[in-house]
Design a protein around this motif. Structure first.
Motif, short mmCIF file in Angstrom:
data_model
loop_
_atom_site.label_atom_id
_atom_site.label_comp_id
_atom_site.label_asym_id
_atom_site.label_seq_id
_atom_site.Cartn_x
_atom_site.Cartn_y
_atom_site.Cartn_z
N MET A 8 -29.82 26.00 -59.75
CA MET A 8 -31.27 26.01 -59.55
C MET A 8 -31.71 24.89 -58.62
O MET A 8 -32.57 25.08 -57.76
N GLY A 9 -31.08 23.72 -58.78
CA GLY A 9 -31.41 22.61 -57.88
C GLY A 9 -31.00 22.91 -56.45
O GLY A 9 -31.73 22.59 -55.50
N LEU A 10 -29.82 23.53 -56.29
CA LEU A 10 -29.35 23.88 -54.96
C LEU A 10 -30.28 24.89 -54.29
O LEU A 10 -30.63 24.77 -53.11
N GLY A 11 -30.68 25.91 -55.06
CA GLY A 11 -31.60 26.92 -54.51
C GLY A 11 -32.94 26.33 -54.15
O GLY A 11 -33.52 26.65 -53.10
N ALA A 12 -33.49 25.45 -55.02
CA ALA A 12 -34.78 24.82 -54.73
C ALA A 12 -34.69 23.92 -53.51
O ALA A 12 -35.60 23.89 -52.67
N LEU A 13 -33.57 23.19 -53.38
CA LEU A 13 -33.40 22.31 -52.22
C LEU A 13 -33.34 23.12 -50.92
O LEU A 13 -33.97 22.76 -49.92
N ALA A 14 -32.57 24.22 -50.95
CA ALA A 14 -32.47 25.06 -49.75
C ALA A 14 -33.82 25.68 -49.40
O ALA A 14 -34.21 25.73 -48.23
N ALA A 15 -34.55 26.14 -50.41
CA ALA A 15 -35.85 26.76 -50.16
C ALA A 15 -36.86 25.77 -49.60
O ALA A 15 -37.72 26.12 -48.79
#
Length: 311
Positions: A8-15
């Protein structure tokens, strides 16, 4: 529960970071096809983070899901994920992400339905404006010429795609300029740009609070036009393509002090008349490979506990 949180952190960072980084890049307009590829890889990576998080949290919440997700895995692999430690948050997170997945499918279906309705309406209008005469059979020609005082040309994608061009455009555009306009529309058709437009529009409409999806939609609408311009200019030259754009749009007010919704046209003309050099081949390959790795990162993060056990 470290893996779902990491995803979830990786997805939020990429977004959050991808639109900012891409908007600051100086090569986007020089390589629109590559930019479209990078955008698609980033969006797929974010969606993959959500899908893998949903699978892990659902496996932690319900034994039936766990049996399907970890069916071929050894017992030690299941224990490495410590699913029992996910706690009461697992079920709400899995349900929320599942709802998001269903909502995305609904939005995409609605977007495709709207596009089909639009095409059906326009084909009906074409039949009215260019009727089949008595004794004449519908030919399904790929080119339709309409009587109109407004110069225009557009592509109708479908199982039998058609290029529609008006008589005003035929009178105004001559020789290679007309060929450039046709090549532009054919570039859209060959690259299946309408599918990119559907997907980006569905994500932006379904999740308006996610700024990355809105930026993705806006950039897709802009970049597909630049890519089609490049497709035409490679065959008929940049100057010819730019002049064709000017002649096709000069009556629409796009070059005046109060531009319309087609305000991108002057920038497209300037880009064609004063082209920047393309990126070196080596850098293009590096960017392509780097973008392709973005969806791989969530998979690697998800497999880390399993790889530790198996290793």
């Amino acid at each position: 529960m470290m893996v779902p949180f990491a995803l979830m952190g990786l997805g939020a960072l990429a977004a959050a970071m991808a639109p900012r980084l891409l908007s600051r890049s100086d090569w986007i307009d020089r390589e629109p096809v590559l930019a479209l590829w990078v955008w698609q890889c980033v969006v797929v990576g974010v969606l993959l983070c959500c899908a893998l998080t949903m699978a892990l949290t659902a496996a932690a919440a319900w034994d039936a899901v766990r049996g399907n997700v970890f069916a071929p895995a050894p017992k030690g692999v299941v224990e490495a994920y410590a699913l029992s430690g996910y706690g009461p948050l697992a079920a709400p997170i899995a349900l929320a992400l599942a709802f998001g997945a269903v909502w995305s499918a609904v939005m995409l279906t609605r977007e495709i339905g709207r596009a089909r309705a639009w095409r059906k309406q326009h084909r009906a209008e074409l039949l009215v404006r260019s009727p089949v005469l008595p004794g004449e059979e519908p030919s399904g020609e790929r080119l339709v010429v309409l009587e109109s005082e407004k110069p225009d040309a557009w592509w109708l994608p479908d199982t039998t795609p058609q290029l529609v061009i008006t008589t005003a455009a035929l009178r105004r555009l001559k020789g290679r300029r007309l060929d450039a306009v046709i090549a532009h529309e054919q570039g859209h058709a060959r690259a299946r740009h309408h599918w990119l437009l559907h997907c980006s529009g569905a994500l932006a409409t379904g999740f308006p609070q996610v700024t990355m999806f809105a930026a993705f939609r806006d950039e897709v609408y802009r970049l597909v036009e630049l890519a089609a311009d490049d497709s035409a200019s490679r065959r008929f030259g940049r100057t010819t393509t730019a002049l064709a754009l000017v002649e096709l749009n000069e009556d629409r007010g796009v070059f005046g002090p109060c531009p319309s919704a087609l305000a991108q046209v002057p920038q497209r003309v300037d880009r064609l008349l004063a082209p920047a050099s393309r990126l070196p081949v080596a850098r293009r390959w590096r960017l392509t490979a780097t973008a392709a790795l973005v969806p791989v990162v969530p998979l690697l993060v998800t497999l880390v506990p399993a790889l530790r056990v198996l290793g």
